[in-house]
Design an enzyme around this catalytic site. Structure first.
Site, PDB file in Angstrom:
ATOM      1  N   TYR A   1      -1.694   0.531  10.637  1.00  0.00           N
ATOM      2  CA  TYR A   1      -1.723   0.001   9.273  1.00  0.00           C
ATOM      3  C   TYR A   1      -0.432   0.343   8.530  1.00  0.00           C
ATOM      4  O   TYR A   1       0.129  -0.504   7.824  1.00  0.00           O
ATOM      5  CB  TYR A   1      -2.937   0.564   8.535  1.00  0.00           C
ATOM      6  CG  TYR A   1      -3.107   0.032   7.132  1.00  0.00           C
ATOM      7  CD1 TYR A   1      -3.207  -1.333   6.891  1.00  0.00           C
ATOM      8  CD2 TYR A   1      -3.195   0.900   6.041  1.00  0.00           C
ATOM      9  CE1 TYR A   1      -3.378  -1.823   5.603  1.00  0.00           C
ATOM     10  CE2 TYR A   1      -3.374   0.420   4.758  1.00  0.00           C
ATOM     11  CZ  TYR A   1      -3.469  -0.947   4.540  1.00  0.00           C
ATOM     12  OH  TYR A   1      -3.634  -1.430   3.258  1.00  0.00           O
TER      13      TYR A   1
ATOM     14  N   SER B   1       0.858  -1.192   0.000  1.00  0.00           N
ATOM     15  CA  SER B   1       0.000   0.000   0.000  1.00  0.00           C
ATOM     16  C   SER B   1       0.882   1.226   0.000  1.00  0.00           C
ATOM     17  O   SER B   1       2.043   1.168   0.441  1.00  0.00           O
ATOM     18  CB  SER B   1      -0.878   0.007   1.261  1.00  0.00           C
ATOM     19  OG  SER B   1      -1.519   1.251   1.427  1.00  0.00           O
TER      20      SER B   1
END
Length: 249
Positions: A145, A132
């Protein structure tokens, strides 16, 4: 007899994983769909003529069964399973959610890769890690995250160096804003209003199919070509913190 190439996609029950499984099948691969939700991957496998293996990538036993199902050769591994949980600042962090994100995105991905490396090397295959843009830098509410995805990237970078003399390619795709059915909804514990706000006013976020298309491109390059890292985001997203949004009525 020409051997049919095999691909494995983790997290194949929805979103990017399901879209990637479909596109790899369309490209001529026999696709093994792996995820925790048995009914979903069974339906997908029937649709694309593949196979379904129920697997929680945080489980040693599940991953061992997955490796057994794969066998001696694997041409493509798409490490897609993972996801985000919560968006609280560090001062209010739910550390159990942090641990769960690291267990899946970082440790779980490493577990699957370790188990399947012999089959990938035997087939002169390729691994595509779906990380990501959260791996690039921290943002408010994203520490857990970001840490999990940065950890996954560290696995990618180390593995590529460790296997420099082996016939296997180690690649990474880092998506930005992708609108799927479940990613934001899972992150906000099913709160549809909060999930929808992530994409509010963004006319054209990426779709799962856009990322899948890029993954298949990466996986099907000639064996001497390694796409080390591909960053992909919608035109409306200039950076993690800068997104063009139109007024929402």
């Amino acid at each position: 007899m020409i051997r049919m190439k095999t691909a494995l996609v983790t997290g194949a029950s929805s979103g990017i994983g399901a879209a990637t499984a479909r596109q790899l099948a369309a490209a001529g691969y026999r696709v093994i769909c792996a995820a925790r939700r048995a009914e979903r991957i069974a339906t997908l496998a029937d649709e694309i003529g593949g196979a379904a293996v129920v697997c929680d990538i945080t489980s040693d036993a599940d991953v061992a069964r997955l490796a057994e199902a794969v066998g001696d050769r694997l041409d493509v591994l798409v490490n897609n399973a993972g996801g985000a949980l919560g968006q609280e600042p560090v001062a209010e962090a739910d550390l159990d959610k942090w641990a769960a994100m690291i267990a899946t995105n970082t440790v779980g991905t490493a577990r699957v890769t370790k188990a399947l490396l012999p089959a990938l090397i035997a087939a002169e295959g390729v691994v595509v890690f779906v990380t990501s843009m959260a791996a690039d830098a921290g943002y408010e509410g994203g520490a857990g995250y970001c840490a999990a995805k940065a950890g996954e990237r560290a696995v990618v970078e180390s593995l590529r160096l460790e296997l420099f003399d082996q016939p296997v390619r180690i690649t990474e795709i880092a998506p930005g804003m992708v609108r799927t059915d479940e990613f934001a909804l899972t992150r906000f514990d099913g709160d549809r209003e909060r999930a929808d706000k992530v994409y509010a006013g963004v006319a054209e976020p990426l779709l799962a199919e856009d990322v899948a298309d890029a993954i298949v491109f990466m996986a099907t390059r000639p064996k001497h070509v390694n796409i080390d890292r591909l960053a992909i985001r919608p035109r409306a997203q200039a950076a993690m913190h800068k997104v063009h949004r139109t007024a929402v009525s």
